[in-house]
Design a protein around this motif. Structure first.
Motif, PDB file in Angstrom:
ATOM      1  N   VAL A 115       0.792  -1.145   0.093  1.00  0.00           N
ATOM      2  CA  VAL A 115      -0.085   0.116   0.108  1.00  0.00           C
ATOM      3  C   VAL A 115       0.965   1.266  -0.131  1.00  0.00           C
ATOM      4  CG1 VAL A 115      -1.807   1.428   1.394  1.00  0.00           C
ATOM      5  CG2 VAL A 115      -2.025  -0.974   1.044  1.00  0.00           C
ATOM      6  N   LYS A 116       1.946   1.299   0.631  1.00  0.00           N
ATOM      7  CA  LYS A 116       2.759   2.415   0.895  1.00  0.00           C
ATOM      8  C   LYS A 116       3.843   2.607  -0.273  1.00  0.00           C
ATOM      9  CE  LYS A 116       3.680   3.741   5.711  1.00  0.00           C
ATOM     10  NZ  LYS A 116       2.774   4.631   5.632  1.00  0.00           N
ATOM     11  N   HIS A 117       4.283   1.594  -0.869  1.00  0.00           N
ATOM     12  CA  HIS A 117       5.328   1.583  -1.857  1.00  0.00           C
ATOM     13  C   HIS A 117       4.955   1.169  -3.339  1.00  0.00           C
ATOM     14  CE1 HIS A 117       8.058   2.437   1.417  1.00  0.00           C
ATOM     15  NE2 HIS A 117       7.903   1.161   1.921  1.00  0.00           N
ATOM     16  N   GLN A 118       3.816   0.310  -3.247  1.00  0.00           N
ATOM     17  CA  GLN A 118       3.726  -0.245  -4.816  1.00  0.00           C
ATOM     18  C   GLN A 118       2.520   0.614  -5.428  1.00  0.00           C
ATOM     19  OE1 GLN A 118       3.143  -4.547  -4.059  1.00  0.00           O
ATOM     20  NE2 GLN A 118       5.369  -4.761  -4.961  1.00  0.00           N
ATOM     21  N   HIS A 119       1.555   0.869  -4.644  1.00  0.00           N
ATOM     22  CA  HIS A 119       0.401   1.430  -5.153  1.00  0.00           C
ATOM     23  C   HIS A 119       0.603   2.451  -6.113  1.00  0.00           C
ATOM     24  CE1 HIS A 119      -2.870  -0.651  -2.593  1.00  0.00           C
ATOM     25  NE2 HIS A 119      -1.848  -1.492  -3.072  1.00  0.00           N
ATOM     26  N   GLU A 120       1.511   3.500  -5.919  1.00  0.00           N
ATOM     27  CA  GLU A 120       1.780   4.742  -6.613  1.00  0.00           C
ATOM     28  C   GLU A 120       2.443   4.007  -7.883  1.00  0.00           C
ATOM     29  OE1 GLU A 120       3.194   8.190  -4.558  1.00  0.00           O
ATOM     30  OE2 GLU A 120       3.217   6.643  -3.007  1.00  0.00           O
ATOM     31  N   LEU A 121       3.607   3.157  -7.877  1.00  0.00           N
ATOM     32  CA  LEU A 121       3.982   2.779  -8.885  1.00  0.00           C
ATOM     33  C   LEU A 121       3.044   1.911  -9.841  1.00  0.00           C
ATOM     34  CD1 LEU A 121       7.215   0.736  -7.183  1.00  0.00           C
ATOM     35  CD2 LEU A 121       7.123   3.018  -8.764  1.00  0.00           C
ATOM     36  N   VAL A 122       2.202   1.226  -9.506  1.00  0.00           N
ATOM     37  CA  VAL A 122       1.109   0.475 -10.234  1.00  0.00           C
ATOM     38  C   VAL A 122       0.439   1.877 -11.054  1.00  0.00           C
ATOM     39  CG1 VAL A 122      -1.047  -0.584 -10.238  1.00  0.00           C
ATOM     40  CG2 VAL A 122       0.804  -1.477  -9.046  1.00  0.00           C
ATOM     41  N   ALA A 123      -0.144   2.662 -10.386  1.00  0.00           N
ATOM     42  CA  ALA A 123      -0.882   3.764 -10.860  1.00  0.00           C
ATOM     43  C   ALA A 123      -0.176   4.391 -12.012  1.00  0.00           C
ATOM     44  CB  ALA A 123      -1.232   4.744  -9.700  1.00  0.00           C
ATOM     45  N   ARG A 124       1.282   4.636 -11.677  1.00  0.00           N
ATOM     46  CA  ARG A 124       2.049   5.318 -12.797  1.00  0.00           C
ATOM     47  C   ARG A 124       2.311   4.474 -13.969  1.00  0.00           C
ATOM     48  NH1 ARG A 124       7.163   6.415  -9.784  1.00  0.00           N
ATOM     49  NH2 ARG A 124       5.616   7.237  -8.189  1.00  0.00           N
ATOM     50  N   ARG A 125       2.461   3.360 -13.654  1.00  0.00           N
ATOM     51  CA  ARG A 125       2.966   2.402 -14.912  1.00  0.00           C
ATOM     52  C   ARG A 125       1.552   2.202 -15.729  1.00  0.00           C
ATOM     53  NH1 ARG A 125       7.321  -2.004 -14.441  1.00  0.00           N
ATOM     54  NH2 ARG A 125       6.885  -3.259 -16.501  1.00  0.00           N
ATOM     55  N   CYS A 126       0.377   2.390 -15.104  1.00  0.00           N
ATOM     56  CA  CYS A 126      -0.790   2.349 -16.055  1.00  0.00           C
ATOM     57  C   CYS A 126      -1.340   3.530 -16.316  1.00  0.00           C
ATOM     58  CB  CYS A 126      -1.628   1.528 -15.142  1.00  0.00           C
ATOM     59  SG  CYS A 126      -1.491  -0.106 -14.564  1.00  0.00           S
ATOM     60  N   GLY A 127      -0.503   4.457 -16.200  1.00  0.00           N
ATOM     61  CA  GLY A 127      -0.804   6.123 -16.563  1.00  0.00           C
ATOM     62  C   GLY A 127      -1.860   6.755 -15.927  1.00  0.00           C
ATOM     63  N   ASP A 128      -2.207   6.272 -14.722  1.00  0.00           N
ATOM     64  CA  ASP A 128      -3.256   6.756 -13.997  1.00  0.00           C
ATOM     65  C   ASP A 128      -2.970   7.700 -12.826  1.00  0.00           C
ATOM     66  OD1 ASP A 128      -5.898   7.089 -12.379  1.00  0.00           O
ATOM     67  OD2 ASP A 128      -6.284   4.940 -12.601  1.00  0.00           O
ATOM     68  N   ALA A 129      -2.990   9.071 -13.248  1.00  0.00           N
ATOM     69  CA  ALA A 129      -2.282  10.155 -12.501  1.00  0.00           C
ATOM     70  C   ALA A 129      -3.212  10.337 -11.267  1.00  0.00           C
ATOM     71  CB  ALA A 129      -2.143  11.351 -13.162  1.00  0.00           C
ATOM     72  N   ALA A 130      -4.456  10.489 -11.500  1.00  0.00           N
ATOM     73  CA  ALA A 130      -5.417  10.511 -10.326  1.00  0.00           C
ATOM     74  C   ALA A 130      -5.402   9.527  -9.437  1.00  0.00           C
ATOM     75  CB  ALA A 130      -6.856  10.573 -10.762  1.00  0.00           C
ATOM     76  N   LEU A 131      -5.139   8.435  -9.674  1.00  0.00           N
ATOM     77  CA  LEU A 131      -5.084   7.151  -8.908  1.00  0.00           C
ATOM     78  C   LEU A 131      -3.649   7.331  -7.935  1.00  0.00           C
ATOM     79  CD1 LEU A 131      -6.140   4.412  -7.490  1.00  0.00           C
ATOM     80  CD2 LEU A 131      -4.719   3.110  -9.571  1.00  0.00           C
ATOM     81  N   GLU A 132      -2.582   7.629  -8.649  1.00  0.00           N
ATOM     82  CA  GLU A 132      -1.307   7.866  -8.006  1.00  0.00           C
ATOM     83  C   GLU A 132      -1.394   8.731  -6.966  1.00  0.00           C
ATOM     84  OE1 GLU A 132       3.176   9.087  -9.364  1.00  0.00           O
ATOM     85  OE2 GLU A 132       1.824   8.709 -10.828  1.00  0.00           O
ATOM     86  N   ALA A 133      -2.164  10.145  -7.215  1.00  0.00           N
ATOM     87  CA  ALA A 133      -2.068  10.861  -6.081  1.00  0.00           C
ATOM     88  C   ALA A 133      -3.060  10.553  -4.745  1.00  0.00           C
ATOM     89  CB  ALA A 133      -2.758  12.183  -6.458  1.00  0.00           C
ATOM     90  N   ARG A 134      -4.114   9.858  -5.126  1.00  0.00           N
ATOM     91  CA  ARG A 134      -4.839   9.251  -4.045  1.00  0.00           C
ATOM     92  C   ARG A 134      -4.405   8.275  -3.278  1.00  0.00           C
ATOM     93  NH1 ARG A 134      -9.256   7.675  -7.314  1.00  0.00           N
ATOM     94  NH2 ARG A 134     -10.507   6.875  -5.535  1.00  0.00           N
ATOM     95  N   ALA A 135      -3.528   7.337  -4.187  1.00  0.00           N
ATOM     96  CA  ALA A 135      -2.625   6.246  -3.481  1.00  0.00           C
ATOM     97  C   ALA A 135      -1.773   6.777  -2.338  1.00  0.00           C
ATOM     98  CB  ALA A 135      -2.093   5.304  -4.414  1.00  0.00           C
ATOM     99  N   ALA A 136      -1.198   7.897  -2.884  1.00  0.00           N
ATOM    100  CA  ALA A 136       0.028   8.417  -1.956  1.00  0.00           C
ATOM    101  C   ALA A 136      -0.731   8.791  -0.599  1.00  0.00           C
ATOM    102  CB  ALA A 136       0.369   9.623  -2.517  1.00  0.00           C
ATOM    103  N   VAL A 137      -2.053   9.420  -0.472  1.00  0.00           N
ATOM    104  CA  VAL A 137      -2.673   9.931   0.550  1.00  0.00           C
ATOM    105  C   VAL A 137      -3.337   8.700   1.410  1.00  0.00           C
ATOM    106  CG1 VAL A 137      -4.794  11.018   1.204  1.00  0.00           C
ATOM    107  CG2 VAL A 137      -3.572  12.155  -0.543  1.00  0.00           C
ATOM    108  N   VAL A 138      -3.584   7.687   0.891  1.00  0.00           N
ATOM    109  CA  VAL A 138      -4.043   6.523   1.605  1.00  0.00           C
ATOM    110  C   VAL A 138      -2.774   5.957   2.189  1.00  0.00           C
ATOM    111  CG1 VAL A 138      -4.650   4.032   1.316  1.00  0.00           C
ATOM    112  CG2 VAL A 138      -5.992   6.041   0.367  1.00  0.00           C
ATOM    113  N   GLY A 139      -1.886   5.743   1.433  1.00  0.00           N
ATOM    114  CA  GLY A 139      -0.450   5.011   1.851  1.00  0.00           C
ATOM    115  C   GLY A 139      -0.092   5.861   3.000  1.00  0.00           C
ATOM    116  N   ALA A 140       0.121   7.204   3.046  1.00  0.00           N
ATOM    117  CA  ALA A 140       0.461   7.741   4.208  1.00  0.00           C
ATOM    118  C   ALA A 140      -0.287   7.627   5.675  1.00  0.00           C
ATOM    119  CB  ALA A 140       0.488   9.482   4.034  1.00  0.00           C
ATOM    120  N   LYS A 141      -1.560   7.303   5.337  1.00  0.00           N
ATOM    121  CA  LYS A 141      -2.401   6.911   6.568  1.00  0.00           C
ATOM    122  C   LYS A 141      -2.347   5.712   7.013  1.00  0.00           C
ATOM    123  CE  LYS A 141      -6.571   8.966   6.734  1.00  0.00           C
ATOM    124  NZ  LYS A 141      -7.823   9.460   6.069  1.00  0.00           N
TER     125      LYS A 141
END
Lengths: 265, 515
Positions: free
Chosen positions: A85-111
């Motif tokens: 959740v903390k390290h991979q979710h943003e990578l997956v979103a980035r690799r799939c070109g989903d910028a909105a998900l990447e930003a939200r994944a960072a918020v969830v990961g931090a919590k």
């Protein structure tokens, strides 16, 4: 505070007692636990097997389930899922070109916190016997799972919590920092090497004379326990949350709904 | 937009030579795991080196800063590689050295052969070199009637036994001293027939054997640990002194170096001469460090050549997520801490570069195209020990996962029957992308309880899952999932209904025997 439980797929389906123990510990400390119902899995199995495309909807589902202001922190009784959740979710979103998900994944990961991290760093638990009433009169050895140790840098948090349980006798595991060989789909793709690693881990555990091996990752414990069981060993595996949840009035049993390894007591 | 020019090489140029496995890793690993002697030797040797490394690393208060510096210098090198290569060439040439550019293994082998043939010699001495192992130089020279003698003790052992190295740093890590004694008695001319297996006696036998070669050789072939761009200097770091002999005694010195071995400046050595010995042999300092810059009249080799080797390195550099693998300084710390390597040994990887770094470097250099090399990125449990040990902080686990993704995507483009793994992942995508889906599946958990039977463990599963049950049981699943229990306790949530047949009583652990 209000704590959202991320049960993780394996705990939800195979080790519900670990999740219930987590709820019990947090409620004992006076916190409110909620369970975001849309949750399923962190997607780590897909990511670590190279299936990024298939991981995308899994990650999106997790982020959707936890991207709310309805709770203060999220917790999971699993270091590798939290690391995902903390390290991979943003990578997956980035690799799939989903910028909105990447930003939200960072918020969830931090919590999101692993259970021992939350207990130690946020909730100030230093003595399980005093603060949780934890009582577990057994000899226990402890295997620090790789992702907790190396991705989350948990250090001795889980071990210290276990050691502060009333009645417990901790024995040191030789070569504790060696991987047990699970590695997700590695255990199937490279079953021979995985088994060789598991056998060495099992031998080290049996050599300690402990009744149980505890740890913080259900999947690794399932792997080690499954190996011990196959070898006919009476030594079982048990998540540290269940040991912390165990009390004098309501002791955890060392065989039950989900059979621990062996069970030939 | 861009036209096609005849004679332009296709890009990227992938490497070949001893980089391609000839069989999938799991198959090779299965065979090597059956070798009890190998496992015992490897376990003992890697544990010894591991402990030594930990000791000398922990005594440096700025070790982590040093790793950051090493990583930053290497990243800067890769970002500026073309300019640095040209700077190096200019300086090396100005000092009397001669540079040769080799696109791949074939070109490098040809250049080296022609240089040796020009001297009229048919024997050369060699300093241990990964690059020449990678291009298969010894075998190529043999075909041309040139005998190459390895002078590193372990390489000598491996060469005499007609075996392959299994470790970057300790090529004969898979042999113990009794085996070495047998090899010497069998293969070494003029060996003392009374030779024992004492290390000192074995080393003496090797020294006598090698001394004759050093004193007669006119040509030496070496690799290089570093090339310093601002001075045009080459460096070899070693323990035995055989390198010093080879680099100083012959008239002609031919070095083969991968283009990624550059450092921008002489000053950068300060960092790497601390990182390398401590990570590699677990020593504070290695015994011999030889540096040479072109030629010096009347001193040392007068004909100094350098073959700059690509062989798939630019292909690796083109991979944005994988390129940091080129930062590797070949210290072997990653394999000494790797639980997979420790059990399979180096041969299972089928490449000059084994272990965790090999599992990413080999496929990056060759491209993931063969069934064999595409199995390498999976040869890891992703435990992360390699990343912690790497002196230049190569995030090997992350690159392994990235390459698995490249492999899976390249398989997608092929028309084929989906594998069991494909189907499993597809099914899991459905199950894990919606809480309601997972809940639906979990209603089947009681069926699993039936499958487990009376002793409450599942001992045999079909298909891919059968790989699990070949050595491990699976516990009987619970009667209900956590979310079913939760829904019952807290009222039904979306997509989650309380399940019938709930056997759990509130707040009580389930029945069972006491340990």
């Amino acid at each position: 505070m209000k704590i959202a439980l991320f049960a993780t797929c394996i705990v939800d389906a195979m080790y519900p007692r670990t999740a219930r123990a987590t709820v019990s510990i947090l409620e004992r400390l006076g916190h409110e636990v909620v369970f975001p119902p849309g949750q399923a899995c962190c997607g780590q199995m897909h990511v670590n097997s190279g299936y990024f495309k298939e991981a995308h909807p899994v990650v999106a589902n997790h982020v959707k389930a936890f991207d709310t202001d309805d709770y203060d922190v999220a917790v999971a009784p699993s270091a590798s899922c939290v690391a995902s959740v903390k390290h991979q979710h943003e990578l997956v979103a980035r690799r799939c070109g989903d910028a909105a998900l990447e930003a939200r994944a960072a918020v969830v990961g931090a919590k999101t916190y692993e259970l021992s991290q939350l207990l130690t760093d946020v909730l100030g638990v230093t003595n399980a016997a005093e603060q949780l009433g934890s009582h577990f009169p057994h000899t226990v050895t402890y295997h620090p799972s790789c992702h907790g140790m190396r991705l989350l840098r948990l250090g001795d948090r889980q071990l210290n919590l276990l050691a502060s349980v009333d009645g417990i006798e901790m024995v040191e595991l030789p070569e504790a920092d060696q991987c047990c060989g699970f590695g997700g789909t590695f255990s199937m793709k490279n079953a021979d090497v995985s088994s060789a690693m598991m056998e060495d881990k099992a031998a080290n555990i049996c050599g300690t004379g402990a009744e149980l091996c505890s740890g913080g990752d259900a999947s690794c414990l399932m792997h080690i326990g499954g190996g011990l069981s196959r070898q006919g060993s009476a030594v079982g595996t048990l998540h540290f949350a269940e040991i912390l949840a165990s009390t004098l009035d309501n002791p955890v049993t060392v065989a039950g709904d989900v059979q621990l390894a062996g069970g030939r007591r | 937009m861009s036209g096609t020019f005849l004679g332009m090489p296709a890009l990227p140029v992938y490497g070949h030579g001893n980089l391609n496995a000839t069989e999938p890793f799991p198959k090779a690993a299965h065979r090597e795991l059956g070798n009890a002697q190998l496992r015992a030797n490897l376990g003992h040797a890697t544990r010894t080196i591991r402990d030594k490394r930990l000791h000398v690393v922990s005594e440096l208060p700025d070790w982590e800063d040093m790793r950051d510096a090493g990583s930053a210098i290497k990243n800067a090198t890769m970002a500026n590689l073309p300019a640095l290569l040209e700077q190096f060439e200019a300086n090396f040439t100005a000092r009397g050295g001669i540079i040769h550019w080799a696109r791949d293994a074939q070109e490098a082998n040809q250049v080296v052969t022609e240089l040796i043939q020009a001297t009229g010699e048919t024997e050369v001495v060699k300093v241990k070199s990964m690059a020449t192992q990678e291009i298969g130089l010894n075998e190529y020279l043999q075909e041309q009637g040139i005998a190459a003698f390895e002078t590193d003790l372990a390489e000598l052992i491996v060469q005499l036994d007609r075996d392959l190295p299994s470790h970057i740093l300790v090529p004969a890590i898979h042999k113990n001293r009794s085996q070495i004694r047998e090899i010497f008695l069998r293969e070494m001319e003029d060996v003392d027939p009374e030779l024992t297996n004492e290390p000192a006696r074995l080393a003496e036998a090797a020294r006598r054997h090698l001394r004759r070669k050093f004193l007669t050789a006119k040509v030496a072939v070496s690799g290089a640990n570093f090339g310093l761009a601002d001075t045009g200097t080459l460096a070899v770091v070693e323990s035995e002194g055989n390198g010093r002999m080879c680099l100083t005694l012959p008239e002609t010195l031919i070095t083969v170096m991968g283009i990624e071995k550059l450092l921008p400046s002489w000053r950068d050595l300060e960092v790497f001469m601390q990182l390398l010995p401590r990570s590699s042999t677990g020593e504070r300092m290695n015994p011999y460090t030889s540096l040479w810059t072109g030629t010096t009249p009347g001193d040392g080799p007068q004909n100094v050549h350098l073959v700059l080797l690509d062989n798939g390195r630019t292909a690796a550099l083109a991979d944005e997520l994988g390129r940091t693998a080129l930062n590797c300084i070949r210290c072997s710390a990653c394999m000494n801490v790797c639980p997979v390597y420790e059990r399979t040994g180096g041969h299972a990887y089928g490449s000059t570069y084994p272990g965790p770094i090999g599992a990413i470097l080999s496929p990056l250099m060759t491209g993931i195209k063969s069934e064999e090399n595409n199995s390498l990125p999976y040869a890891s449990s992703l435990c992360g020990a390699c990343f912690d040990a790497c002196p230049v902080k190569i995030n090997i686990p992350e690159i392994l996962v990235h390459l698995r993704g490249v492999d899976v995507d390249s398989q997608r483009s092929k028309v084929k029957v989906p594998s069991q793994m494909d189907l499993m992942m597809k099914g899991a995508e459905w199950a894990f992308s919606d809480g309601a889906h997972l809940n639906l599946l979990e209603k089947g958990l009681p069926v699993g309880r039936l499958a487990a039977g009376r002793d409450k463990v599942i001992k045999k599963l079909p298909g891919l899952a059968g790989k699990w049950t070949q050595s491990r049981d699976i516990p009987a699943p619970p009667g209900q999932s956590f979310r079913q229990w939760w829904a019952k306790e807290h009222g039904a949530a979306d997509g989650v209904e309380p399940s019938v047949g709930d056997q759990q009583s509130e707040g009580k652990q389930s029945e069972g025997e006491q340990a």
